[in-house]
Design an enzyme around this catalytic site. Structure first.
Site, mmCIF file in Angstrom:
data_model
loop_
_atom_site.group_PDB
_atom_site.id
_atom_site.type_symbol
_atom_site.label_atom_id
_atom_site.label_comp_id
_atom_site.label_asym_id
_atom_site.label_seq_id
_atom_site.Cartn_x
_atom_site.Cartn_y
_atom_site.Cartn_z
ATOM 1 N N ASP A 41 -7.386 -5.793 6.813
ATOM 2 C CA ASP A 41 -6.484 -4.824 6.209
ATOM 3 C C ASP A 41 -5.256 -5.575 5.704
ATOM 4 O O ASP A 41 -4.949 -6.683 6.172
ATOM 5 C CB ASP A 41 -6.059 -3.758 7.228
ATOM 6 C CG ASP A 41 -5.639 -2.457 6.565
ATOM 7 O OD1 ASP A 41 -6.439 -1.510 6.555
ATOM 8 O OD2 ASP A 41 -4.518 -2.398 6.035
ATOM 9 N N ARG A 89 9.884 6.206 2.598
ATOM 10 C CA ARG A 89 9.265 5.080 3.302
ATOM 11 C C ARG A 89 10.127 3.818 3.264
ATOM 12 O O ARG A 89 10.133 3.040 4.225
ATOM 13 C CB ARG A 89 7.901 4.781 2.689
ATOM 14 C CG ARG A 89 6.904 5.932 2.775
ATOM 15 C CD ARG A 89 6.382 6.127 4.192
ATOM 16 N NE ARG A 89 5.435 7.214 4.252
ATOM 17 C CZ ARG A 89 4.150 7.115 3.936
ATOM 18 N NH1 ARG A 89 3.667 5.958 3.519
ATOM 19 N NH2 ARG A 89 3.358 8.157 4.028
#
Length: 286
Positions: free
Chosen positions: A155, A55
């Protein structure tokens, strides 16, 4: 919801250097685990090492670096760097769908049907928008225009929130919904947009999105809500963090409000603020 995840690595760290072009040591992984925990409360298990490499490697290269340690050094030198958002976004996975854990939505509809005044619902792990839009659709069907409502979706992942605000999804993502729901609440694309559907403006107008870090000292949230959805995100925090977040949810829930948890989450034994009402549904303890 936005969560941390990924496949476990089959290769030990001692072999990773020969498989990867960037230097990534045990110490680098430990520092990254510490940073994401302090920044977002997320606990990375040992088996997430290769996921972290996969990632973050793009972010390391984007900075013109060849070593994860140098990348972490840069982050630690500048607490206000915009790279912090990219770092956090890279370590989150958006696993969500429309009307996921479907048994919650009829419960929400029944609850708001008997409520008075303006209905407010907070989705505390909005991800790319499927969950807050599912909530809005449920409220439109339940209230039938008789009362006003609003849905707040928050979020930590700014990339996910940008996609949520666009409200555009592939037809595959909406194909599991009943055809009448698709016709009523989505606009099918044509031409260059063929194969995609957009949330209709009258639905989108009821939903707002905002960045929120559940472990931040301050939340940009005010008032009380008829329901709070916090599903499949608390499992990525340790128990101390879970307890603190639940304590902070309590003042934002109306006395008869509902707190919805994920199917693998249980709050009964970690918080005195909530009691179980039904399958992964909680109310404030009296």
């Amino acid at each position: 919801m936005t969560v941390v995840g990924g496949p476990a690595s089959a290769a030990p760290m001692s072999q990773m250097g020969s498989l990867r072009d960037l230097t990534f040591s045990d110490r680098d992984f430990g520092r990254i685990r510490d940073l994401i925990y302090r920044r977002a409360g997320i606990v990375l298990a040992d088996h997430k090492r290769e996921m972290v490499y996969g990632r973050l490697a793009r972010r390391v290269r984007a900075q013109g670096l060849h070593c994860f340690g140098d990348y972490v050094d840069r982050l630690e030198r500048d607490s206000a760097s915009p790279e912090w958002d990219a770092f956090t976004n890279a370590l989150t996975t958006n696993l969500t769908s429309f009307f996921r854990e479907a048994h919650h939505f009829p419960l929400l509809a029944d609850h708001v049907a008997g409520a008075g005044g303006r209905v407010r619902v907070w989705c505390a792990a909005a991800s790319t928008g499927e969950e807050p839009y599912s909530i809005a659709i449920t409220l439109m069907e339940a209230l039938g225009g008789r009362r006003e409502f609003e849905v707040l979706g928050t979020d930590i992942d700014t990339d996910a929130l940008a996609r949520a605000e666009q409200g555009i999804y592939s037809m595959e993502q909406v194909s599991k919904l009943p055809p009448e729901r698709v016709r009523r609440f989505f606009q099918k694309g044509s031409g260059s947009r063929a194969g995609y559907a957009r949330i209709r403006p009258e639905v989108a107008a009821r939903v707002s999105f905002q960045k929120l870090n559940l472990v931040a000292d301050q939340w940009p949230v005010t008032g009380e809500f008829d329901a709070i959805f916090s599903r499949n995100v608390m499992i990525y925090f340790d128990q101390r963090t879970q307890v603190r977040i639940l304590e902070r949810f309590a003042p934002h829930l109306k006395p008869d409000g509902l707190l919805f948890a994920g199917h693998s989450e249980s709050f009964s034994y970690i918080s005195d603020h909530f009691r179980l009402r039904g399958q992964t549904v909680y109310t404030l303890a009296r």
